[in-house]
Each structure stands twice: as C-alpha cells, then as structure tokens.
Design a protein around this motif. Structure first.
Motif, PDB file in Angstrom:
ATOM      1  N   SER B 109       8.306  54.352 -18.373  1.00 13.57           N
ATOM      2  CA  SER B 109       8.820  55.103 -17.207  1.00 13.57           C
ATOM      3  C   SER B 109       8.508  54.341 -15.918  1.00 13.57           C
ATOM      4  CB  SER B 109       8.191  56.485 -17.129  1.00 13.57           C
ATOM      5  OG  SER B 109       8.311  57.131 -18.337  1.00 13.57           O
ATOM      6  N   SER B 110       7.290  53.782 -15.853  1.00 12.89           N
ATOM      7  CA  SER B 110       6.922  53.011 -14.660  1.00 12.89           C
ATOM      8  C   SER B 110       7.813  51.783 -14.526  1.00 12.89           C
ATOM      9  CB  SER B 110       5.467  52.547 -14.743  1.00 12.89           C
ATOM     10  OG  SER B 110       4.646  53.581 -15.114  1.00 12.89           O
ATOM     11  N   LEU B 111       8.093  51.146 -15.664  1.00 12.16           N
ATOM     12  CA  LEU B 111       8.965  49.964 -15.629  1.00 12.16           C
ATOM     13  C   LEU B 111      10.364  50.347 -15.160  1.00 12.16           C
ATOM     14  CD1 LEU B 111       7.915  48.086 -18.878  1.00 12.16           C
ATOM     15  CD2 LEU B 111       7.788  47.183 -16.572  1.00 12.16           C
ATOM     16  N   MET B 112      10.831  51.509 -15.602  1.00  8.13           N
ATOM     17  CA  MET B 112      12.160  51.985 -15.199  1.00  8.13           C
ATOM     18  C   MET B 112      12.189  52.198 -13.683  1.00  8.13           C
ATOM     19  SD  MET B 112      14.883  52.666 -16.904  1.00  8.13           S
ATOM     20  CE  MET B 112      16.485  53.321 -16.573  1.00  8.13           C
ATOM     21  N   ALA B 113      11.088  52.764 -13.163  1.00  8.81           N
ATOM     22  CA  ALA B 113      11.017  53.008 -11.717  1.00  8.81           C
ATOM     23  C   ALA B 113      11.012  51.686 -10.950  1.00  8.81           C
ATOM     24  CB  ALA B 113       9.765  53.811 -11.394  1.00  8.81           C
ATOM     25  N   VAL B 114      10.227  50.722 -11.457  1.00  5.82           N
ATOM     26  CA  VAL B 114      10.173  49.392 -10.819  1.00  5.82           C
ATOM     27  C   VAL B 114      11.565  48.758 -10.856  1.00  5.82           C
ATOM     28  CG1 VAL B 114       9.226  47.055 -11.047  1.00  5.82           C
ATOM     29  CG2 VAL B 114       7.739  49.023 -11.348  1.00  5.82           C
ATOM     30  N   LEU B 115      12.213  48.908 -12.007  1.00 11.00           N
ATOM     31  CA  LEU B 115      13.547  48.319 -12.170  1.00 11.00           C
ATOM     32  C   LEU B 115      14.537  48.924 -11.178  1.00 11.00           C
ATOM     33  CD1 LEU B 115      15.428  46.466 -13.838  1.00 11.00           C
ATOM     34  CD2 LEU B 115      15.849  48.392 -15.337  1.00 11.00           C
ATOM     35  N   ALA B 116      14.471  50.248 -11.006  1.00 16.49           N
ATOM     36  CA  ALA B 116      15.408  50.925 -10.100  1.00 16.49           C
ATOM     37  C   ALA B 116      15.256  50.381  -8.676  1.00 16.49           C
ATOM     38  CB  ALA B 116      15.153  52.425 -10.118  1.00 16.49           C
ATOM     39  N   ILE B 117      14.020  50.220  -8.230  1.00 13.54           N
ATOM     40  CA  ILE B 117      13.787  49.730  -6.865  1.00 13.54           C
ATOM     41  C   ILE B 117      14.217  48.259  -6.742  1.00 13.54           C
ATOM     42  CG2 ILE B 117      11.971  49.230  -5.158  1.00 13.54           C
ATOM     43  CD1 ILE B 117      10.529  51.758  -6.357  1.00 13.54           C
ATOM     44  N   THR B 118      13.817  47.458  -7.732  1.00 16.07           N
ATOM     45  CA  THR B 118      14.168  46.033  -7.704  1.00 16.07           C
ATOM     46  C   THR B 118      15.682  45.852  -7.701  1.00 16.07           C
ATOM     47  OG1 THR B 118      12.291  45.835  -9.188  1.00 16.07           O
ATOM     48  CG2 THR B 118      13.474  43.819  -8.704  1.00 16.07           C
ATOM     49  N   MET B 119      16.360  46.667  -8.531  1.00 16.13           N
ATOM     50  CA  MET B 119      17.824  46.573  -8.616  1.00 16.13           C
ATOM     51  C   MET B 119      18.472  46.946  -7.290  1.00 16.13           C
ATOM     52  SD  MET B 119      19.363  45.905 -11.592  1.00 16.13           S
ATOM     53  CE  MET B 119      20.790  46.933 -11.491  1.00 16.13           C
ATOM     54  N   ALA B 120      17.936  47.989  -6.663  1.00 17.30           N
ATOM     55  CA  ALA B 120      18.509  48.429  -5.382  1.00 17.30           C
ATOM     56  C   ALA B 120      18.397  47.317  -4.349  1.00 17.30           C
ATOM     57  CB  ALA B 120      17.780  49.684  -4.904  1.00 17.30           C
ATOM     58  N   PHE B 121      17.227  46.674  -4.282  1.00 15.42           N
ATOM     59  CA  PHE B 121      17.036  45.575  -3.317  1.00 15.42           C
ATOM     60  C   PHE B 121      17.937  44.394  -3.659  1.00 15.42           C
ATOM     61  CE2 PHE B 121      13.015  47.583  -2.000  1.00 15.42           C
ATOM     62  CZ  PHE B 121      13.177  47.471  -0.624  1.00 15.42           C
ATOM     63  N   SER B 122      18.012  44.107  -4.956  1.00 10.85           N
ATOM     64  CA  SER B 122      18.801  42.955  -5.381  1.00 10.85           C
ATOM     65  C   SER B 122      20.294  43.191  -5.140  1.00 10.85           C
ATOM     66  CB  SER B 122      18.534  42.702  -6.860  1.00 10.85           C
ATOM     67  OG  SER B 122      19.122  41.516  -7.249  1.00 10.85           O
ATOM     68  N   SER B 123      20.738  44.432  -5.325  1.00 10.67           N
ATOM     69  CA  SER B 123      22.161  44.742  -5.140  1.00 10.67           C
ATOM     70  C   SER B 123      22.581  44.608  -3.679  1.00 10.67           C
ATOM     71  CB  SER B 123      22.455  46.150  -5.636  1.00 10.67           C
ATOM     72  OG  SER B 123      22.098  46.263  -6.965  1.00 10.67           O
ATOM     73  N   ILE B 124      21.621  44.831  -2.770  1.00  5.56           N
ATOM     74  CA  ILE B 124      21.950  44.686  -1.344  1.00  5.56           C
ATOM     75  C   ILE B 124      22.399  43.245  -1.060  1.00  5.56           C
ATOM     76  CG2 ILE B 124      20.913  44.695   1.000  1.00  5.56           C
ATOM     77  CD1 ILE B 124      19.155  47.063  -0.067  1.00  5.56           C
ATOM     78  N   LYS B 125      21.800  42.307  -1.781  1.00  9.23           N
ATOM     79  CA  LYS B 125      22.131  40.891  -1.580  1.00  9.23           C
ATOM     80  C   LYS B 125      23.367  40.461  -2.381  1.00  9.23           C
ATOM     81  CE  LYS B 125      17.432  39.207  -0.780  1.00  9.23           C
ATOM     82  NZ  LYS B 125      16.395  38.356  -1.391  1.00  9.23           N
ATOM     83  N   MET B 126      24.012  41.446  -3.043  1.00 10.94           N
ATOM     84  CA  MET B 126      25.097  41.096  -3.954  1.00 10.94           C
ATOM     85  C   MET B 126      26.200  40.264  -3.300  1.00 10.94           C
ATOM     86  SD  MET B 126      27.649  43.424  -6.067  1.00 10.94           S
ATOM     87  CE  MET B 126      28.917  43.094  -4.903  1.00 10.94           C
ATOM     88  N   LEU B 127      26.580  40.648  -2.080  1.00 11.92           N
ATOM     89  CA  LEU B 127      27.687  39.937  -1.428  1.00 11.92           C
ATOM     90  C   LEU B 127      27.334  38.487  -1.094  1.00 11.92           C
ATOM     91  CD1 LEU B 127      29.384  42.645   0.785  1.00 11.92           C
ATOM     92  CD2 LEU B 127      30.290  41.523  -1.225  1.00 11.92           C
ATOM     93  N   GLN B 128      26.031  38.186  -1.057  1.00  9.27           N
ATOM     94  CA  GLN B 128      25.629  36.786  -0.839  1.00  9.27           C
ATOM     95  C   GLN B 128      25.881  35.980  -2.112  1.00  9.27           C
ATOM     96  OE1 GLN B 128      21.520  36.840   0.299  1.00  9.27           O
ATOM     97  NE2 GLN B 128      21.963  37.297   2.437  1.00  9.27           N
ATOM     98  N   ARG B 129      25.708  36.635  -3.264  1.00  9.15           N
ATOM     99  CA  ARG B 129      25.865  35.936  -4.539  1.00  9.15           C
ATOM    100  C   ARG B 129      27.326  35.846  -4.946  1.00  9.15           C
ATOM    101  NH1 ARG B 129      22.125  39.666  -6.195  1.00  9.15           N
ATOM    102  NH2 ARG B 129      20.017  38.980  -5.798  1.00  9.15           N
ATOM    103  N   GLN B 130      28.023  36.946  -4.824  1.00  7.88           N
ATOM    104  CA  GLN B 130      29.419  36.985  -5.263  1.00  7.88           C
ATOM    105  C   GLN B 130      30.324  36.904  -4.031  1.00  7.88           C
ATOM    106  OE1 GLN B 130      30.162  36.878  -8.390  1.00  7.88           O
ATOM    107  NE2 GLN B 130      28.309  37.561  -9.411  1.00  7.88           N
ATOM    108  N   LYS B 131      30.483  35.668  -3.534  1.00 11.25           N
ATOM    109  CA  LYS B 131      31.312  35.526  -2.321  1.00 11.25           C
ATOM    110  C   LYS B 131      32.771  35.344  -2.740  1.00 11.25           C
ATOM    111  CE  LYS B 131      27.678  33.337   0.323  1.00 11.25           C
ATOM    112  NZ  LYS B 131      27.101  32.037   0.660  1.00 11.25           N
ATOM    113  N   ASN B 132      33.336  36.339  -3.349  1.00  9.03           N
ATOM    114  CA  ASN B 132      34.740  36.258  -3.752  1.00  9.03           C
ATOM    115  C   ASN B 132      35.337  37.667  -3.705  1.00  9.03           C
ATOM    116  OD1 ASN B 132      33.678  37.515  -6.089  1.00  9.03           O
ATOM    117  ND2 ASN B 132      33.363  35.526  -7.046  1.00  9.03           N
ATOM    118  N   TRP B 133      36.617  37.756  -3.973  1.00 10.82           N
ATOM    119  CA  TRP B 133      37.281  39.060  -3.836  1.00 10.82           C
ATOM    120  C   TRP B 133      36.769  40.061  -4.860  1.00 10.82           C
ATOM    121  CZ3 TRP B 133      40.176  41.130  -7.772  1.00 10.82           C
ATOM    122  CH2 TRP B 133      40.580  40.249  -8.775  1.00 10.82           C
ATOM    123  N   MET B 134      36.356  39.543  -6.028  1.00  8.02           N
ATOM    124  CA  MET B 134      35.829  40.470  -7.039  1.00  8.02           C
ATOM    125  C   MET B 134      34.527  41.108  -6.581  1.00  8.02           C
ATOM    126  SD  MET B 134      36.654  39.498 -10.953  1.00  8.02           S
ATOM    127  CE  MET B 134      35.287  40.303 -11.637  1.00  8.02           C
TER     128      MET B 134
END
Lengths: 247, 205
Positions: B109-134
């Motif tokens: 459960s703790s790992l799931m919580a860590v994952l949720a936060i890490t994913m949220a932060f990482s997703s914010i940077k998504m447009l830096q990684r996927q610089k395309n129309w998709m």
C-alpha cells in the motif's frame, strides 16, 4: 465460431510460411515504416558496445500458462537478438523478470546466445534472475539492476500492471535510454506519460522483425498487416450492414 | 537434443490447440494431462527461481561489500523466517496468513502511494518527453477526462444535448482501447504461431 477460429489459425500459419519462403521474399520484400523508438534502440545497442556498458531487459510478470505471455515471448526474442548484436562487447545483457518460468527461459536464452556467439566465458547464470513474485516486489527488486552504474539502457518488454511506473521512472532517471512496450493498456498509458520511447499496441510485436531477427519474423509481420486490413474491412462492412438493417 | 526439445514442444502445442477446437475425447484425454504438467512445471520453475534469487543472487551480494548488502541481509532473514514458519504452521494456517499479509499489505500500500505521487510528478513533465502531436492529444484527453470524471459537470445530467455529448466522450477511450487490443490480439496470434511451428524457440530448442 470454433471453425472460424481454427480457419484463422490455419490461414495465419500458411501465410507466415508462404511469406517466409525465399522466392516470395525476393518477389514481395517487406516494406517497413519507420518506428523511431526501435531506431533509437539499435543506436543504444551500438553505444552500449562502444561504451562497454550493459543493457537490461525486463520481461514483466506474466505466467507462461497465461494468454498475456506473448509479450514476454517477444521480450525473450528481443533479448536473444540484443545478446547477438552486443556480442562484441564484454558486457552481455542482463535480464530480470517477475515469474519463475520466464526467469528460467531468460537464463536459457542468455546461455544460447553465449554458445552461438562463442562468448561462454562471459555467461553468468545470474544474469537472468527473478526479482520478486508479486508485481511490486518485482519492481522494487529490479531497482538494483536499473540503477547499476554499468547499466546504461533499459528495455521493458512484457506484461506489466501499475508497477510499470516504477520501472519507467527509475529507468528514465538513471539511464540514457529506455524502450518501453507492453500488451497491457494500463502499462502502455503509464509508459507513454513517463518515458520517451514507447511502443503502442501492435508495435511491440514488430521489435524482433525490426531488429532483423529472422525471415519468419518479417513474414509474420506481413501476415499481421494483412489480417489487420481484413479485420478493419470486416468491422466497417459489419457496421454498414448493421446501419442498413441487414445484420 | 535440440531437435527432440522442438518436436516435444510442437506436438504438445498442437495437441493443446486442437483441444480448443475439436471436442474429440481422445484429444481431450491427451490435452488435460499436458495442461496439468504445464501448471506443475510452472510451479516448480517458480520455486527454482526463488531459490536462485535467495541462495545465488542475494547470497553473492552478502559476500560482496556492495551498497545493497543490507537489503540482501533483510531479504535473506525474511525468507528463512517465512520458510520456517510456513513449514511448521502450513500455508493454510490463519495465523501464518495473517502474519504474512500484515507485512505485505502495508508495504505494498505504501509503495502504491509512493507510485501515485511519483507518477503525478512525472506526468507533469510529460509534454517535455513527448514533444509531438500524440503527446499533446494524450495530455488534452487526460485533462478532459479529469474534468469529466471529477463530477464538476454533474449538473449537466438534466441537459439532454450535453449529457449525450458527455456519454459520447466516454465511448472514445473504449473505441481506442479496442483498436489497440485488436492489434495486440493479432500480434499474439502471430507470436503463438511462430512458437507453435518452432520458429521462435525460447526454450533453446
């Protein structure tokens, strides 16, 4: 319905053998569209050989008795090809998985590569190992390999769940190259949001063919394309017939 | 030896596959033991892989003076204790099950919580990684579905046109997922056939 399924399997098998024959390959050579992520994988293989770094392949945690294991089989084929392509390096690839059957198969593949490429002295059975039997223990166990200083490229191919996020984020942070592909929709969306090089949908099944593995892989990719057109056509025809009230 | 491995694999695969389509008692009587053996082998493979992980991979790390020596020590002790408790109490013992889940569930459960936060932060940077129309479409759809599913548009249920539009929106990911799954199904079929005809041999045949 059973008859149709059986017929599809027979036709797919016949089509694969047909397109793999030398004469047909010469007459109808396969034409591939460019997949940037796989082109970068080829470059990463070259770089790892030059740098003397290692590649890490992780195969997910699907059981061998599970229908979702075909993505892991693609992972094993890719591991075989990566081993062959990086055989000039003194750092053979390492492989982790979250299932016992896949672990034994990965050891077998690594051993086969060492025999084929005459690099038996570099083979270590522990280069293919299990890291955990539950999804999260598998991901956390693989952290050690993902963060090893000698590992500079990670290839994530297989069936993953939400633990895919741990793999992709750790890999993106610690290594120069990450290729992520899965047959699971959840993992695909996580990979897309967290990594640069993602394969979506059926692109996963094209990896061995794009790495020039064998004529059979090229042929099977051609058959997949034909089947995709047929399925697409059948869906459109079905929708039209339904609209017309015939179906 | 290699050819024998391949022949056994192909014959077993063909019998199991035929069993799906032909309801002959002869094929069914051959298919069921093969499936049972596969399950037993899968279990044994799991056991071998666990023993290899503990007594080869982590034992080696314990002998080396690496950074992760402490983790390997914890894993080793935890494995031995769980094994001893499992042997003496039995895997179906409620006390043993309680003990294992009392450790496993909070950690996961703790790992799931860590994952949720890490994913949220990482997703914010998504447009830096996927610089395309998709990447842009993906980002846009995430925002749209976050708004739709957040419940802020609950008042629109009484407005017919908007309600229909929103239910239409909900069908879009289903259609997309079906498209992806069709491709995966065809890829799985082709991969299965390659293994069946002995072209792909992950068993070193």
């Amino acid at each position: 319905m059973d008859f149709i399924g059986f017929l599809i399997i027979i036709l797919t098998t016949a089509g694969t053998i047909f397109f793999a024959s030398k004469r047909i390959r010469a007459k109808y050579p396969p034409v591939f569209r460019k997949i940037a992520a796989i082109a970068k994988l080829r470059r990463a293989i070259g770089l790892s050989v030059e740098d003397g770094t290692r590649m890490h392949v992780t195969l997910g945690s699907a059981s061998l008795t599970d229908p979702a294991n075909t993505s892991a089989l693609i992972g094993l084929s890719s591991l075989h090809r990566l081993g062959q392509l990086s055989s000039t390096s003194d750092q053979p690839p390492v492989c982790t998985s979250g299932n016992g059957g896949l672990t034994l198969l990965s050891k077998d593949v690594l051993k086969a590569v060492s025999v084929e490429t005459n690099t038996r002295e570099l083979f270590d059975p522990d280069h293919g190992h299990l890291t955990g039997i539950t999804p999260f223990s598998y991901a956390v166990g693989a952290f050690d390999v993902l963060r090893q200083p000698g590992v500079n490229a990670n290839v994530l191919i297989g069936n993953f769940g939400t633990e895919a996020g741990f793999f992709s984020i750790t890999s993106e942070t610690n290594t120069d190259f990450t290729l992520a592909a899965s047959d699971s929709i959840t993992a695909q969306s996580i990979f897309f949001a967290t990594t640069r090089n993602v394969l979506i949908g059926e692109e996963l099944y094209a990896i061995p063919a794009y790495l020039a593995y064998s004529p059979m892989h090229l042929a099977s990719l051609q058959v997949q394309d034909i089947l995709r057109w047929l399925v697409g056509g059948a869906l459109i025809a079905g929708a039209i017939l339904k609209l017309l009230g015939i179906l | 030896m290699k050819i024998i491995n391949t022949i056994i694999a192909i014959i077993s695969g063909v019998i199991v596959l035929l069993g799906y389509f032909i309801p002959s008692p002869l094929i069914q009587s051959m298919r069921q033991p093969l499936l049972d053996w596969a399950i037993i082998l899968s279990g044994i493979a799991g056991l071998i892989a666990i023993l290899n992980l503990v007594f080869s991979v982590h034992w080696k790390r314990l002998k080396e003076n690496g950074e992760s020596k402490g983790f390997s020590f914890v894993l080793f002790i935890a494995f031995i204790l769980t094994l001893i408790a499992g042997i003496f109490l039995g895997p179906s013992n409620t006390g043993f099950q309680k003990l294992v889940t009392a450790v496993q569930v909070p950690i996961e459960s703790s790992l799931m919580a860590v994952l949720a936060i890490t994913m949220a932060f990482s997703s914010i940077k998504m447009l830096q990684r996927q610089k395309n129309w998709m990447g842009f479409v993906f980002f846009l759809s995430v925002v749209i579905f976050l708004i739709i599913n957040s419940g802020v548009l609950a008042f629109t249920t009484d407005i017919p046109v908007i309600n229909d539009l929103l239910s239409g929106f909900h069908q879009v990911p289903v259609a997309g997922a079906r498209g992806i799954l069709l491709g995966i199904a065809l890829g799985s079929l082709a991969t299965g056939i390659r293994v069946l005809i002995g072209s792909d041999r992950p068993y070193n045949g």
